[in-house]
Motif scaffolding. Structure first.
Motif, short mmCIF file in Angstrom:
data_model
loop_
_atom_site.label_atom_id
_atom_site.label_comp_id
_atom_site.label_asym_id
_atom_site.label_seq_id
_atom_site.Cartn_x
_atom_site.Cartn_y
_atom_site.Cartn_z
N VAL A 90 0.85 -1.18 0.00
CA VAL A 90 0.00 0.00 0.00
C VAL A 90 0.89 1.23 0.00
N PRO A 91 0.71 2.16 -0.95
CA PRO A 91 1.54 3.37 -0.98
C PRO A 91 1.42 4.17 0.31
N ARG A 92 2.55 4.64 0.80
CA ARG A 92 2.56 5.45 2.02
C ARG A 92 3.80 6.33 2.03
N TYR A 93 3.70 7.47 2.66
CA TYR A 93 4.85 8.36 2.78
C TYR A 93 5.82 7.78 3.80
N ASP A 94 7.12 7.91 3.52
CA ASP A 94 8.13 7.28 4.38
C ASP A 94 8.62 8.17 5.51
N ASN A 95 7.95 9.30 5.72
CA ASN A 95 8.28 10.21 6.83
C ASN A 95 9.71 10.74 6.77
N ARG A 96 10.24 10.88 5.57
CA ARG A 96 11.64 11.28 5.39
C ARG A 96 11.95 12.63 6.04
N ALA B 162 0.53 2.56 11.61
CA ALA B 162 0.96 1.24 11.15
C ALA B 162 0.66 1.02 9.68
N VAL B 163 -0.20 1.81 9.10
CA VAL B 163 -0.62 1.56 7.72
C VAL B 163 -0.41 2.75 6.80
N GLU B 164 -0.04 3.90 7.34
CA GLU B 164 0.16 5.07 6.48
C GLU B 164 1.23 5.97 7.05
N GLY B 165 1.74 6.83 6.18
CA GLY B 165 2.73 7.80 6.62
C GLY B 165 2.07 9.01 7.26
N ASP B 166 2.90 9.91 7.75
CA ASP B 166 2.38 11.11 8.38
C ASP B 166 1.54 11.90 7.36
N PRO B 167 0.33 12.27 7.70
CA PRO B 167 -0.55 12.94 6.73
C PRO B 167 -0.25 14.43 6.59
N VAL B 168 -0.48 14.95 5.40
CA VAL B 168 -0.40 16.39 5.17
C VAL B 168 -1.59 17.05 5.85
N ILE B 169 -1.36 18.13 6.59
CA ILE B 169 -2.46 18.86 7.22
C ILE B 169 -2.59 20.28 6.65
N LEU B 170 -1.49 20.80 6.07
CA LEU B 170 -1.56 22.11 5.43
C LEU B 170 -0.78 22.03 4.12
N LYS B 171 -1.46 22.32 3.02
CA LYS B 171 -0.85 22.20 1.70
C LYS B 171 -0.01 23.42 1.36
#
Length: 508
Positions: free
Chosen positions: A145-151, A197-206
């Protein structure tokens, strides 16, 4: 009786105080017009609020500016007002917690994002779209499942400041906390989900300064003092993120109730691409608002029992959030006519609302038939009332009274003696007997009484059976082969008009 009571002690005396009146919100995105799924969500919020003396708020979540549909925002509020469930606070009506459009509240989201940055719960992310696309393709190639790697979570502060000074495009992401988040949903009971556990840190402000749904909904629910969030079950999995945001901002979250999806009868999801599910389409077809409210609640749950013909005040009284089940509700629009007949009958039987129906019917008759109307008497209130009373329980909408089957009500038919004689050679005897019956003055009491008299007339004919006599009269009165009973036709038209039509047919 519906207030939730809490105990409080004052001067040593234990008393019971009512809980504050709830504040709920319906928060659609104006990326499409209001459809039945949205109407049901709005209705359940309205029922919950009104049952408890609370406030129903309409908030427009227009942060996805690229997908906005012109006119959708006005349509949503227009349809709520038409349906009889207007918001107490909204862009149009105002209120003490506005603005009620998210694009007009950007400063609030920016302030909340700044607080999260300062407290270490959020960070700037400078990853380009190209890198994010590459991460997505690599995950898909490996079957993940695609997810952001929190780089960017661990970027050194000096590097962050350098990129900001250079004007490198960035977004703000929220730091998800690992571990399951437990909460009690009013519909789904205890629920747990670990978003980290299933996704990266979400964007909250674009990058354009607009928030994503997660931040905007949390900030607005807090700022507008929302006490209960009743929304579709598709948002159930996001609630864990929202609770983490509330905790990071040190705000108390509202109670959540996730409503099961409203599906088509075949189990497929309602879609804005289905043109026949928009509320405006039903309105244009002459469907009454209470019919739609009844059928969308009938399809789901939230009530101890269901019956066709429930009014809005009955829905408010009988609604019970604890009765909402977790399984999806199937909407059977094949039953719409059945619901429509019952609700139209209720309106006709209500003197005040029937007066409104008479006026609406008059306008529709004038618009549809205009100069073809044979006698202005058909536009009089007493005539409209008679038609409505006789047709109640048979028609689904006023528009149905304008179709070909009911043209005879408004326009005198063109029927010749020859046409009548092809049905029966005793046309003159039949017409004379009916005209004599009218002259007697006591036959137009009811369809039952008139039917009895018509059967007696048929019995006196030498060569024509009852069915043949009725065909003659139906043809002379309406120029049709089928439709309402002849007795009902005669009662609708009235004594004088029946005689006029019979005489004109014989003379033609």
């Amino acid at each position: 009786m519906f207030s939730v009571l809490r105990k409080a002690c004052w001067r040593g005396v234990c008393t019971r105080q009512p809980a504050p009146a709830p504040r709920v919100r319906f928060a659609p995105s104006p990326t499409g017009f209001l459809h039945l799924g949205g109407l049901r969500t709005a209705l359940y919020n309205y029922l919950f609020a009104k049952q408890r003396g609370g406030t129903f708020i309409l908030r427009l979540e227009d942060t996805d500016q690229s997908r906005l549909i012109p006119g959708a925002a006005d349509d949503i509020e227009d349809m709520l007002e038409w349906a009889g469930i207007p918001p107490d606070e909204s862009r149009r009506r105002g209120g003490g917690y506005g603005p009620y459009v998210q694009s007009e509240r950007l400063q609030l989201y920016s302030q909340a994002a700044s607080v999260l940055l300062q407290t270490g719960h959020a960070y700037y992310c400078f990853c380009s779209n190209q890198r994010l696309d590459l991460l997505k393709r690599e995950a898909q190639r490996s079957g993940q499942v695609p997810r952001y790697d929190n780089r960017c979570r661990e970027l050194p502060p000096e590097q962050v400041q350098q990129k900001l000074a250079q004007g490198v495009p960035c977004v703000i992401r929220f730091k998800l906390v690992s571990g399951p988040e437990m909460f009690q949903d009013l519909v789904f009971s205890w629920t747990r989900h670990d978003p980290a556990a299933v996704e990266g840190d979400p964007v909250i402000l674009k990058a354009d300064g607009f928030p994503t749904y997660h931040l905007a909904s949390v900030v607005d629910d807090h700022a507008m003092r929302i006490s209960h969030v009743l929304r579709g079950s598709e948002w159930l999995i996001s609630t864990a993120k929202h609770l983490q945001l509330f905790r990071a901002l040190r705000w108390t979250p509202p109670a959540y109730a996730h409503l099961p999806l409203l599906l088509n009868r075949d189990g497929t999801k309602l879609s804005k691409r289905q043109g026949d599910i928009f509320v405006q389409r039903f309105r244009e077809q002459g469907v009454l608002p209470e019919t739609l409210l009844d059928i969308v609640t009938h399809a789901g749950s939230g009530f101890s029992d269901n019956w066709i013909g429930r009014r809005l005040d009955e829905l408010v009284c009988k609604f019970n959030i604890s009765k909402i089940t977790t399984h999806s509700a199937l909407l059977d629009l094949d039953k719409l006519d059945e619901f429509s007949r019952v609700h139209l009958q209720h309106r006709i039987e209500d003197e005040e609302r029937c007066a409104v129906l008479r006026d609406e019917l008059r306008q529709q008759v004038l618009h549809t038939h205009g100069s073809r109307i044979s006698d202005s008497t058909v536009l009089e209130p007493h005539y409209m009332q008679r038609v409505l009373q006789l047709r109640k329980g048979h028609v689904c909408s006023l528009r149905e009274l304008l179709n070909d089957t009911h043209t005879y009500l408004w326009i005198r038919p063109q029927v010749t003696r020859q046409q009548l004689q092809e049905v029966s050679a005793e046309v003159d005897d039949i017409a004379a007997a009916v005209i004599q019956l009218v002259a007697s003055g006591d036959s137009f009491e009811s369809t039952e009484h008139l039917n009895t008299e018509l059967k007696l007339i048929a019995c006196r004919l030498k060569h024509t059976k009852y069915s043949g006599a009725m065909r003659v009269l139906r043809l002379a009165l309406s120029a049709q082969q089928q439709g309402p009973s002849v007795a009902e036709m005669m009662l609708s038209l009235g004594e004088q008009e029946v005689c006029v039509r019979l005489q004109k047919a014989l003379e033609h």
